[in-house]
Write a protein that holds these residues in place. Structure first.
Motif, PDB file in Angstrom:
ATOM      1  N   HIS A  96       7.023 -13.606  13.995  1.00  0.00           N
ATOM      2  CA  HIS A  96       7.452 -12.220  14.203  1.00  0.00           C
ATOM      3  C   HIS A  96       6.228 -11.368  13.910  1.00  0.00           C
ATOM      4  O   HIS A  96       5.817 -11.256  12.752  1.00  0.00           O
ATOM      5  N   VAL A  97       5.627 -10.837  14.947  1.00  0.00           N
ATOM      6  CA  VAL A  97       4.341 -10.153  14.785  1.00  0.00           C
ATOM      7  C   VAL A  97       4.520  -8.638  14.875  1.00  0.00           C
ATOM      8  O   VAL A  97       4.980  -8.119  15.900  1.00  0.00           O
ATOM      9  N   TYR A  98       4.175  -7.957  13.799  1.00  0.00           N
ATOM     10  CA  TYR A  98       4.316  -6.493  13.713  1.00  0.00           C
ATOM     11  C   TYR A  98       2.941  -5.839  13.818  1.00  0.00           C
ATOM     12  O   TYR A  98       2.054  -6.144  13.010  1.00  0.00           O
ATOM     13  N   SER A  99       2.766  -4.977  14.816  1.00  0.00           N
ATOM     14  CA  SER A  99       1.515  -4.213  14.905  1.00  0.00           C
ATOM     15  C   SER A  99       1.661  -3.003  14.001  1.00  0.00           C
ATOM     16  O   SER A  99       2.644  -2.261  14.112  1.00  0.00           O
ATOM     17  N   VAL A 100       0.672  -2.816  13.135  1.00  0.00           N
ATOM     18  CA  VAL A 100       0.743  -1.714  12.170  1.00  0.00           C
ATOM     19  C   VAL A 100      -0.602  -0.983  12.141  1.00  0.00           C
ATOM     20  O   VAL A 100      -1.628  -1.537  12.542  1.00  0.00           O
ATOM     21  N   ASN A 101      -0.579   0.251  11.661  1.00  0.00           N
ATOM     22  CA  ASN A 101      -1.846   0.987  11.539  1.00  0.00           C
ATOM     23  C   ASN A 101      -2.720   0.349  10.483  1.00  0.00           C
ATOM     24  O   ASN A 101      -3.911   0.146  10.679  1.00  0.00           O
ATOM     25  N   SER A 102      -2.135   0.058   9.322  1.00  0.00           N
ATOM     26  CA  SER A 102      -2.876  -0.687   8.301  1.00  0.00           C
ATOM     27  C   SER A 102      -1.887  -1.567   7.548  1.00  0.00           C
ATOM     28  O   SER A 102      -0.688  -1.260   7.497  1.00  0.00           O
ATOM     29  N   LEU A 103      -2.391  -2.672   6.991  1.00  0.00           N
ATOM     30  CA  LEU A 103      -1.507  -3.657   6.353  1.00  0.00           C
ATOM     31  C   LEU A 103      -0.769  -3.022   5.172  1.00  0.00           C
ATOM     32  O   LEU A 103      -1.344  -2.233   4.421  1.00  0.00           O
ATOM     33  N   VAL A 104       0.499  -3.366   5.027  1.00  0.00           N
ATOM     34  CA  VAL A 104       1.314  -2.746   3.970  1.00  0.00           C
ATOM     35  C   VAL A 104       0.755  -3.075   2.580  1.00  0.00           C
ATOM     36  O   VAL A 104       0.309  -4.197   2.331  1.00  0.00           O
ATOM     37  N   GLN A 105       0.740  -2.065   1.719  1.00  0.00           N
ATOM     38  CA  GLN A 105       0.223  -2.238   0.350  1.00  0.00           C
ATOM     39  C   GLN A 105       1.389  -2.378  -0.627  1.00  0.00           C
ATOM     40  O   GLN A 105       2.519  -2.013  -0.309  1.00  0.00           O
ATOM     41  N   GLU A 106       1.096  -2.847  -1.826  1.00  0.00           N
ATOM     42  CA  GLU A 106       2.119  -2.993  -2.871  1.00  0.00           C
ATOM     43  C   GLU A 106       2.873  -1.671  -3.069  1.00  0.00           C
ATOM     44  O   GLU A 106       2.251  -0.606  -3.170  1.00  0.00           O
ATOM     45  N   GLY A 107       4.191  -1.748  -3.070  1.00  0.00           N
ATOM     46  CA  GLY A 107       5.013  -0.565  -3.331  1.00  0.00           C
ATOM     47  C   GLY A 107       5.182   0.362  -2.138  1.00  0.00           C
ATOM     48  O   GLY A 107       5.854   1.395  -2.245  1.00  0.00           O
ATOM     49  N   GLU A 108       4.599  -0.006  -0.995  1.00  0.00           N
ATOM     50  CA  GLU A 108       4.592   0.896   0.161  1.00  0.00           C
ATOM     51  C   GLU A 108       5.638   0.444   1.184  1.00  0.00           C
ATOM     52  O   GLU A 108       5.920  -0.743   1.318  1.00  0.00           O
TER      53      GLU A 108
END
Ligand code: RIB
Length: 311
Positions: A14-26
């Protein structure tokens, strides 16, 4: 040409294109989501087959994995040894950012149902002398390595992903250990490429080591010979399966009787091509395209004798 048996994971990605990789707590919002067939095992089988290898995939298709065996077969991989399990198919959650960098969570599911009886059955079907590929995404990895080495296979282990089972792996029984810098650090406690190579070589002198360093190229050590290669420059779209493409091409080339230098060159060029398109197995190039890239672009390499001095 030698047979290649790949005891490998099979996942739905399951590939999600994101602006930047999710950070802890985000919490972040994905731009889009795509489904691909993947798993380090499946990707490596496809890469080895696209490189021209005679590949037999061994692994399990889970209750939700319809279509995966057909996909492998359509890539030219022998799937007659694949078994079924009622357990849910392994899957991966992959984020890919705008620079093509990724982060991956793997849920093993069906891939952790591989048992000793099945392993013995698969290994009994092949004569000694062939190549056996493994990654760290299935159950009973250490058992497979020991058994296959005993039976005379050339065992190639890609130490990915890193988990608590890694220190138990009998590295000394491998013909080739395939690692990136993070995996090298986990196995050696050393941080520099030279430090990683020196530590692992001293501990396991009979195991060849391939250390891929992303933009810094590849180090390859076998016996007394150390080869250091530069990198093939391509546009970075998605780095997923770059390492899998490298391993599949490398093993296929060795099974074809090529020199180490040729095997590393083909593998490096193929993995550079894989990162210039999206998806895991979908991004793996065919040999004809790799050869045409190599015809116009050949990176230099340096060969060193270890006996001539320290790293
Ligand atoms: O190396 C990429 C692969 O890692 C993905 O296809 C995913 O399934 C995980 O196994």
């Amino acid at each position: 040409m030698n047979d290649i048996i790949n005891f490998g994971s099979i996942n739905v990605d399951h590939v999600y294109s994101v602006n930047s990789l999710v950070q802890e707590g985000e919490t972040i919002t994905a731009i889009e989501r795509n489904l691909y067939y993947g798993g380090k095992g499946l990707n490596q089988s496809i890469a080895a087959a696209r490189a021209g290898g005679r590949v037999h995939h061994a692994g399990l298709i889970g209750g939700t994995g319809e279509g995966l065996a057909e996909y492998l077969a359509s890539a030219g991989v022998d799937t007659s040894l694949i078994n079924r399990t009622a357990v849910e198919q392994g899957h991966a959650i992959i984020q890919v950012d705008r620079k093509g960098k990724n982060s991956i969570i793997v849920y093993p599911g069906s891939n952790h149902q591989i048992g000793r009886e099945y392993i013995n059955h698969v290994l009994s079907r092949f004569p000694s002398g062939g190549f056996l590929i493994l990654q760290n995404e299935i159950s009973n990895v250490s058992y497979i390595i020991s058994k296959a080495q005993e039976l005379g296979f050339h065992v190639v282990f890609n130490a990915s992903p890193i988990d608590s089972s890694l220190p138990e792996i009998p590295i000394g029984k491998l013909t080739w250990l395939m690692i990136n810098q993070t995996e090298g650090q986990a196995l050696s406690g050393k941080y520099t490429p030279d430090g990683i190579m020196a530590f692992l070589h001293e501990k396991h002198p009979h195991t060849g080591i391939v250390l891929t360093l992303g933009e810094d190229g590849v180090l390859c050590l076998q016996g007394d010979t150390l080869l250091s290669f530069g990198v093939y420059k391509t546009e970075v779209v998605d780095t997923t399966a770059a390492g899998d493409t490298f391993t599949g091409y490398f093993v296929s080339s060795l099974a074809n009787g090529d020199s180490l230098e040729t095997a590393v060159r083909l593998a490096s060029a193929a993995s550079a091509m894989a990162i210039s398109s999206p998806g895991a197995s979908a991004s793996i190039p065919y040999m004809r395209d790799v050869l045409s890239m190599l015809a116009s672009n050949n990176v230099p390499y340096v060969e060193k004798r270890l006996s001539a001095g320290p790293f």
